[in-house]
Design an enzyme around this catalytic site. Structure first.
Site, PDB file in Angstrom:
ATOM      1  N   GLY A   1       0.834  -1.188   0.000  1.00 36.52           N
ATOM      2  CA  GLY A   1       0.000   0.000   0.000  1.00 36.52           C
ATOM      3  C   GLY A   1       0.867   1.234   0.000  1.00 36.52           C
TER       4      GLY A   1
ATOM      5  N   ASP B   1       5.767  -7.110  13.703  1.00 38.35           N
ATOM      6  CA  ASP B   1       6.586  -6.660  12.575  1.00 38.35           C
ATOM      7  C   ASP B   1       7.540  -5.569  13.041  1.00 38.35           C
ATOM      8  OD1 ASP B   1       7.553  -6.526  10.018  1.00 38.35           O
ATOM      9  OD2 ASP B   1       6.013  -5.124   9.332  1.00 38.35           O
TER      10      ASP B   1
ATOM     11  N   VAL C   1       1.653   5.206   2.127  1.00 39.97           N
ATOM     12  CA  VAL C   1       1.444   6.021   3.323  1.00 39.97           C
ATOM     13  C   VAL C   1       1.386   7.491   2.901  1.00 39.97           C
ATOM     14  CG1 VAL C   1       2.264   6.573   5.621  1.00 39.97           C
ATOM     15  CG2 VAL C   1       2.760   4.328   4.647  1.00 39.97           C
TER      16      VAL C   1
END
Lengths: 193, 1336
Positions: free
Chosen positions: B127, B238, B129
């Site tokens: 994606g 993560d 940001v």
């Protein structure tokens, strides 16, 4: 067909009749030679035939329709191993004769069925003098019977350790040891006369 | 010449002691042999010399002398297509799964109400940001993460929504806050979070040139943030530098953790592989992922995985580099990378740094004082980092807090928990902390004269303790290896589907550490539900309680604020109940399973609609922690117990409190409604249990007190339960404090079991309990108690009976699941649990089908518990058997043994019922069992002197041995069989060149029809298949297929190497023909459209298993339309998947296999050995072995996997280490390496094999390894790999040439063959070079 004779001989051998084992072996020997020759004729030139497959195929033929007992198998493979040993000895003798006569011509029925001691092909890496081995094996058998038998089944009939264990009705481990022992013993005998 | 020198005459004169001593001696290392002989020869010098001489030969010059049979090896031409096994080398997942279009779409600024001024700041595969300004409801700068729209962004969003509640719990200065989430106008999920204007932590440290201490201080704050989230039940999953931004806050810098919990929300929509595909993008690099995260199911991921990531980060901050050099990572493919990360122990940070400093350049330049840095780093910090980076989660710090604590210890010069805690180390630490004191003390010490006696005493004591410590260490090491083995086995089982290669490696490793049977069992057990186990089910921080719904869905309670409802078959979370931020401490279901009652730590009791997930009612008592909950069977009433000794009974529909009960003790331990719902039992701490009237709230009864005290600790449970009909009340205490007791409703004590830890009703009046390391049963009506004691130290603690009351499950002290047969009152099976204490089972729940149980604990597991079929030995006086047949329909067995004068005696046994059904009178020559096991056909022995043309008779029997019909058989019968449908009997007869087949009806005994087969060669009937085809064997090299109706020839299968077909079988769909030839190979033929000329597909080749007299092959349908083919061979049954030609598995038996059949339910194979041992092999296990074997390229690998006790394996290994590896051994290692994907090693092994003994091996594998290596090699290595390929090609060509008898001239054309000049195997074949080769 001679398979009937073999079946009969097997039955007699099982009953431990005198001379039955010798007769069985002779029959097997004769048949195996014949079979080997027939098979070789069908093979592409240069292609080798496996002794193991040969012996097995022979047995399968023999066994077809007859349900031979366990004992029979043991007898049969014992005889077959001995036969293979003799076929090899014959071959080795023939080769030796050829060499003596400096005759380079190939003998028609000289199947590459067994180790050719000279080329090192098809046998163990370190070439073995089959005739000397035969002699040594006979000596071993006089002293240590089972190890000698194991060696014969393994080396000449190509039976696996497991298969021999099954025939001898002992653990594979024992056969393994016998085999190792026989090898060591034979090595010493061959090296040191 | 014709006398056999080797005969069983028994007159051998050799000394049997020689043989015995040799056998024993050969097992010893050469160094120990002399001593051994000295000891055992008892002064017999000749004997000793003899054995010593032989042993010397054995250990020295024996080599391969006579090791291989004199006969030629198996022919390799035309038979050696190794089935391609793609899964062995999983292709690197293509990163192209994201289309350019998607990428383009992702970078389009979203339009979201309340936000404006989007500015793209980062973009990746997952994606993009954006920085944006939120204008409503608050004005602030935010970061908006837009996720690439995927197929299931709806599901992703739902998951994220569920996660968000947990995220909202976090409020910490070091964690970036999540403000909002939703879907933008393009359907892309987005997350709006606090905008952090900062740099990733490692960049910040480098830029600011922070000192080691400053870095540690900053890192401590990172740990604090992570720990905060962990304490609220949120894992980051993560962690990496780019998710730890350092920004300015006032006059100092602080870290901000971003993306908390987002990985979890994303995870479900991306497979494991996506983690790699998207490397370097939003989902980060695998280097920060813990080994368990890389390889295991997500359920194994816990706080320690985040600790691992922190460890990598700390490593990077301290050593100026990541544990694994980036060059190495780039070089290796995904598979290798994986292996490196999972297996390779990285160098200590100080070693890594010194490497970097040695090469000079950047790293050195970044440090102000490298020497001091190194000094500080060495020792403690190394240990701290390495402990955080331990491959095993158990070896790591349990939390970020522990890690931080150790760093603080270091900064304060206190001993750290990591590293070897030697006395010297502790002393040094102490000295550094209390420098002045220590110096003073040392001076005092020096001034003392230490007496000789004192010194000696000290010396002796230290020696003694050293020996003790050694002993303890050995024991601990053994225990550790065993535990490790089980763990590996379980892990292997869990990985088998997703990562068969790794699983195989693990299973092999496990087999080294623990006994192979356990490995087998563990795999067997854990895998039937692999698909579920592999799914992330269960709760972070462990699952406490599990309840199955009638439809097989599973409710679980963890230590978080949720109860989860799972669909275990799909591995999917159906819904979550709860989420009001307080931990749920108990749950209960009503009888209809429509309502779920829960209580939370903060004192709220809630009732939920199970189907909709809506809250139905709520009763709250704010001033005390809730401890127990019960719901009435009709779901109308609910009772909640609290820590202050109060229980509320409330209406489960409205939440209106009806009664407030007061327990006599301080704390309510458990509550239960009776089946009518009219009574409530209340168990409280250290007090007698009370029974209340649920309608009036008045106390009806107080039971007699029990001896002992209630002990409550973590995991202890004291329960009260009504019997299924409500006649009895049971009290238990899981730590045995008060034992268990049963009372009647009149308050009469009928049973008191002091020390019984756990008990459960397994019937109206039967109780199953655990006490003193065993199990027991009590019948309440008679008061009878029967106990079965287990091995000492074994204590069962969780008991549950199956819904049908057949079996119960208990967990013993070793954390094994014991399956107890309730009827026989014995443990029928043990399933290996994990020995790690933290992984203990807490609760078990039965699936409604009674065949599965769910266990809770650290992880939620689902097990298949079907009881093992105990081997059944047909009574021994009948031995030996000549032949054994097995029909699967009733699992009936027919055994034949030779009677007097070769008249066989036939016996019929039922395996299911384990008794003899019938014995048949002598006079039969053959007895056949129909595959449906309802009829038998016996062929009568021909009368004396019968001619060949005379017809014979067959008798049809039923299973009881009664004669039903007599069939008159045609003359000159060749062969016969019962058709697989069991309804017809077929006989082939007549002139071999015009063979007729006659069919008889077994039901009525009528002759049906006779067809004439169009044969041109003599042949015999072999098989009439269910699909109306007739298999015949012609001469021994071919098999023909005829149409049952027309007698037309359909197909002829001819083996490529003229080896006889000894056994054949046609698959039920008529498309695959399976043939075993010459005793060495199994072949499959695809009969396209049932007609076309068949091409042989090699299924397997055997090199040593040549005792092939009783080949048999069969096909069986498996579920999902799968087929399974088997071949029995001596004491093994080899299984294949005929559809893919892949070897499946090998079943090893104790002696020669006589018969194989599929069980009635089709879920297991049944084998019978020659000695009459019947065993059942669940196909699930077989399937597992198959999955493990996918990475194998030959049946040999399977053998390696399956075969051999640990001793045998070790012996083999020893053999290898002694440097006496045979060429075959090298080749085997090569094959294994090939299967493992270690191509370099594979090629090296083959090369060694070739050097040792040329032209004796299967060089196609060698070539394959070399070719693969070439394909995989990075460009610079390509040339080297190409050399290997050329060499392998030349070797192979030479080998083939030799077999074909090619001339040197033929060979000369083979590329690369010249390079073999001088090698012993090649020399005789190579054309003579102009000058004689210098080596020969």
């Amino acid at each position: 067909m001679s398979t009937t004779d073999i079946t009969l001989a097997l039955a007699r051998a099982e009953r431990d009749e005198p001379g039955a084992a010798e007769q069985l072996w002779e029959l097997v020997y004769a048949d195996l030679r014949q079979l080997a020759a027939a098979r070789l004729a069908q093979l592409a030139p240069g292609q080798t035939m496996q002794a193991t497959a040969l012996v097995h195929e022979f047995w399968i033929r023999l066994d077809e329709g007859n349900h031979h007992g366990w004992q029979s198998r043991a007898h049969f493979f014992g005889a077959a191993a001995r036969s293979m040993r003799n076929i090899m000895i014959d071959q080795a003798r023939r080769k030796r004769r050829l060499r003596r006569g400096a005759d380079r011509e190939r003998v028609p029925l000289a199947p590459d069925l067994v180790a050719d001691p000279d080329s090192g092909v098809g046998g163990s890496a370190d070439a073995v003098d089959v005739l000397a081995l035969d002699e040594a094996l006979t000596a071993l058998a006089a002293e240590y019977e089972r190890p000698a038998r194991v060696m014969q089944l393994r080396y000449f009939a190509g039976l696996s350790i497991e298969a021999i264990a099954e025939l001898e009705n002992v653990a594979p481990r024992t056969i393994d040891r016998d085999f190792l022992f026989a090898r060591a013993w034979l090595r010493r005998r061959l090296d040191r006369g | 010449m014709f006398d056999d020198p080797i005969k069983a005459r028994g007159d051998a004169r050799g000394d049997s002691r020689v043989l015995r001593l040799f056998a024993a001696g050969s097992e010893l290392p050469p160094a120990e042999r002399a001593a051994f002989l000295e000891e055992h020869c008892g002064g017999d010098d000749a004997l000793r010399r003899e054995v010593a001489e032989l042993l010397e030969i054995e250990s020295g010059e024996l080599g391969v002398f006579l090791a291989t049979p004199a006969v030629a090896g198996p022919p390799t031409l035309g038979a050696l297509e190794i089935p391609a096994v793609p899964a062995a080398f999983p292709a690197v997942p293509a990163a192209s799964s994201i289309s350019a279009e998607d990428l383009a779409r992702v970078s389009v600024a979203p339009r979201i109400a309340g936000y404006e001024d989007f500015e793209l700041i980062a973009q990746g595969g997952m994606g993009a940001v954006f920085r944006a300004r939120q204008v409503a409801p608050v004005r602030r700068t935010v970061a908006v993460k837009v996720i690439r729209p995927g197929a299931d962004s709806g599901a992703l969003l739902r998951r994220f929504e569920a996660e968000r509640q947990a995220l909202a719990l976090m409020s910490h200065p070091f964690i970036a806050a999540v403000h909002d989430a939703g879907v933008d106008e393009l359907g892309r999920p987005y997350i709006a979070m606090e905008y952090v204007d900062g740099a990733p932590i490692h960049e910040h440290c480098a830029r600011e040139r922070l000192s080691l201490e400053e870095r540690l201080a900053l890192f401590l704050e990172v740990c604090e943030g992570v720990d905060h989230a962990h304490r609220r039940g949120v894992l980051h999953r993560d962690l990496k530098p780019s998710n730890v931004l350092v920004c300015r806050a006032g006059d100092r810098f602080i870290p901000k953790l971003i993306d908390f919990g987002i990985a979890k929300a994303l995870e479900g929509s991306l497979g494991d592989e996506s983690l790699y595909t998207l490397e370097g993008t939003l989902l980060g690099t695998p280097e920060y992922m813990s080994p368990e995260r890389l390889e295991g199911p997500a359920s194994r991921v816990d706080t320690r995985s985040d600790v691992y990531a922190l460890g990598v980060m700390l490593y990077e901050l301290l050593a100026q580099a990541r544990p694994i050099a980036p060059e190495r990572l780039q070089e290796s493919g995904i598979v290798k990378l994986h292996k490196i990360l999972i297996e390779e122990e990285p160098p200590k940070p100080s070693e890594r740094l010194s490497e970097l400093l040695a090469t000079g350049g950047e790293a050195a330049a970044r440090l102000a004082d490298p020497a001091r840095w190194m000094r500080r780093l060495e020792g403690d910090l190394d240990w701290v980092v390495m402990k955080a980076l331990a491959k095993e989660p158990e070896q790591r710090y349990r939390s970020a807090h522990e890690l931080a604590a150790d760093i603080e210890h270091f900064l304060a010069d206190r001993p750290v928990s990591a590293g070897p805690p030697s006395g010297l180390y502790l002393a040094r630490k102490f000295a550094r902390r209390h420098r002045a004191t220590v110096i003073a003390a040392a001076l005092v010490l020096l001034s003392l004269v230490v007496g000789l006696f004192g010194t000696l005493w000290f010396l002796a004591a230290s020696l003694r303790s050293e020996a003790d410590a050694k002993q303890r260490a050995t024991e601990a090491e053994q225990a550790r290896r065993k535990a490790e083995g089980s763990r590996l086995a379980i892990e292997a089982a869990m990985l088998a589907v997703e990562k068969p290669n790794q699983a195989l490696l693990l299973a092999l490793e496990a087999a080294e550490l623990t006994d192979a049977a356990a490995v087998h069992q563990t795999i067997h057990v854990a895998l039937p539900h692999h698909s579920q186990v592999a799914q992330p089910m269960g709760h972070d921080y462990g699952t406490r309680q599990a309840l199955y719904l009638a439809d097989g869905r599973l409710l679980t309670r963890g230590v978080d604020p949720f109860v989860c409802l799972w669909d275990p078959d799909a591995g999917a979370l159906v819904r979550r109940f709860g989420g009001d931020w307080s931990r749920i401490v108990a749950m209960a279901l009503d009888e209809a399973q429509a309502r779920l009652a829960t209580v939370t730590e903060d004192g709220a009791a809630r009732v939920w609609n199970v189907e909709t997930g809506e809250g139905v009612a709520c009763a709250v008592k704010r001033d005390a922690t809730a401890t127990a909950v019960a719901i009435s069977p009709d779901g109308a009433r609910c009772a909640a117990g609290f820590a202050d000794g109060v229980a509320l009974v409330f209406d489960a529909r409205t939440g209106a409190v009806e009664h407030e009960l007061t327990a006599p003790g301080a704390r309510v331990l458990d509550l239960a409604f009776d089946p009518s719902g009219r009574r409530v039992a209340l168990r409280s701490l250290d007090s007698p249990t009370q029974i209340f009237d649920a309608n009036t709230g008045s106390m009806a009864l107080e039971l007699a007190p029990c001896a002992g005290r209630d002990l409550i600790g973590e995991g202890d449970e004291s329960l009260v339960r009504f019997s299924p009909r409500g006649e009895w009340i049971l009290n238990t205490s899981s730590n045995g404090g008060r034992g268990s007791s049963v009372d009647t409703l009149a308050g009469e004590r009928v049973l008191e079991l002091a020390g019984a830890r756990d008990a459960a009703f397994v019937g109206d009046d039967r109780l199953f309990f655990a006490r003193d390391g065993g199990f027991g049963f009590a019948t309440l009506t008679t008061g009878e108690v029967a106990e079965h004691h287990g091995p000492a130290g074994e204590e069962a603690h969780v008991l549950e009976a199956s819904p049908d009351g057949r079996v119960a499950v208990a967990v013993d002290q070793r954390n094994d699941l014991c399956i107890v047969d309730l009827a026989g009152a014995r443990v029928v099976r043990r399933l290996r649990g994990e020995s790690d204490k933290s992984a203990r089972f807490v609760d078990v729940a039965f699936h409604p089908d009674g065949e599965r149980v769910a266990t809770t604990g650290q992880t939620l597991r689902i097990w298949r518990i079907e009881p093992e079929f105990a081997p059944f030995d047909v009574p021994g006086e009948l031995l030996p058997f000549d032949s054994v047949a097995l029909a699967s329909a009733e699992e009936t067995l027919i055994l034949t043994r030779s009677g007097p004068k070769d008249a066989p005696v036939f016996e019929l046994w039922s395996l299911e019922r384990r008794h003899r059904l019938a014995v048949f009178e002598p006079g039969l020559r053959e007895l056949l069992l129909s595959p449906r096991a309802d009829r038998l056909v016996g062929i009568e022995r021909a009368r004396e002197g019968a001619t060949e043309a005379e017809s014979e008779h067959a008798v049809v029997f039923d299973l009881g041995g009664r004669r039903l019909h007599v069939l008159e058989l045609p003359p000159r019968m060749v062969s016969f069989e019962i058709r697989p449908d069991g309804r017809q009997f077929a006989v082939s007869h007549g002139d071999p060149r015009a063979a007729d087949v006659t069919f008889y009806d077994l039901e009525g005994g009528a002759t049906l029809d006779t067809i004439r087969l169009r044969v041109d060669l003599p042949s015999a009937l072999d098989h009439v298949t269910p699909n109306e085809a007739i298999l015949r064997r012609e001469h021994s090299y071919s098999t023909t297929v005829f149409d049952r109706r027309s007698g037309e020839l359909v197909a002829r299968a001819l083996g490529p190497d003229h080896s006889s077909h000894t056994m054949r079988a046609l698959s039920p769909d008529g498309r695959t023909l399976l043939v075993v030839d010459g005793g060495l190979k199994a072949w499959g033929w695809r009969l396209a459209d049932g007609r076309a000329g068949p091409d042989a597909i090699p299924l397997a080749r055997y090199r040593n298993l040549v005792f092939t007299l009783d080949w048999a092959a069969g096909f069986a349908e498996r579920g999902e339309g799968r087929e399974l083919a088997w071949v029995k061979c001596a004491n093994e049954v080899h299984l294949f998947d005929p559809a893919t030609s892949t070897p499946f598995s090998v079943i090893r038996l104790e002696d020669a296999c006589a018969a194989v059949a599929l069980s009635v339910d089709g879920r297991a194979l049944i084998t019978v050995t020659k000695k009459g041992r019947c065993q059942r092999w669940p196909l699930d296990t077989v399937a597992v072995a198959r999955r493990l074997a996918v990475g194998c390229s030959s049946a040999r690998d399977l053998e390696n996997f399956q075969v051999g006790t640990p001793e045998e394996r070790r012996a083999r290994e020893k053999e290898f280490q002694r440097g006496r590896l045979t060429p075959n051994g090298h080749a085997q290692l090569g094959e294994l390496a090939l299967a493992e994907g270690d191509l370099d090693e594979a090629v090296a092994c083959y090369e060694r094999a070739w050097e040792l003994q040329p032209l004796r091996l299967d060089y196609d594998l060698y070539l394959r390894a070399a070719e693969l290596l070439c394909r995989r090699s990075a460009l610079p290595d390509r040339a080297r790999a190409q050399t290997a390929v050329d060499r392998a090609r030349a070797v192979q060509a030479l080998e083939q040439a030799l077999r074909f008898g090619a001339t040197p001239a033929d060979v000369a054309g083979v590329p690369g063959v010249e390079r073999l000049r001088g090698e012993p195997g090649a020399e005789p074949l190579l054309p003579r070079s102009p000058e004689p080769s210098p080596t020969k």
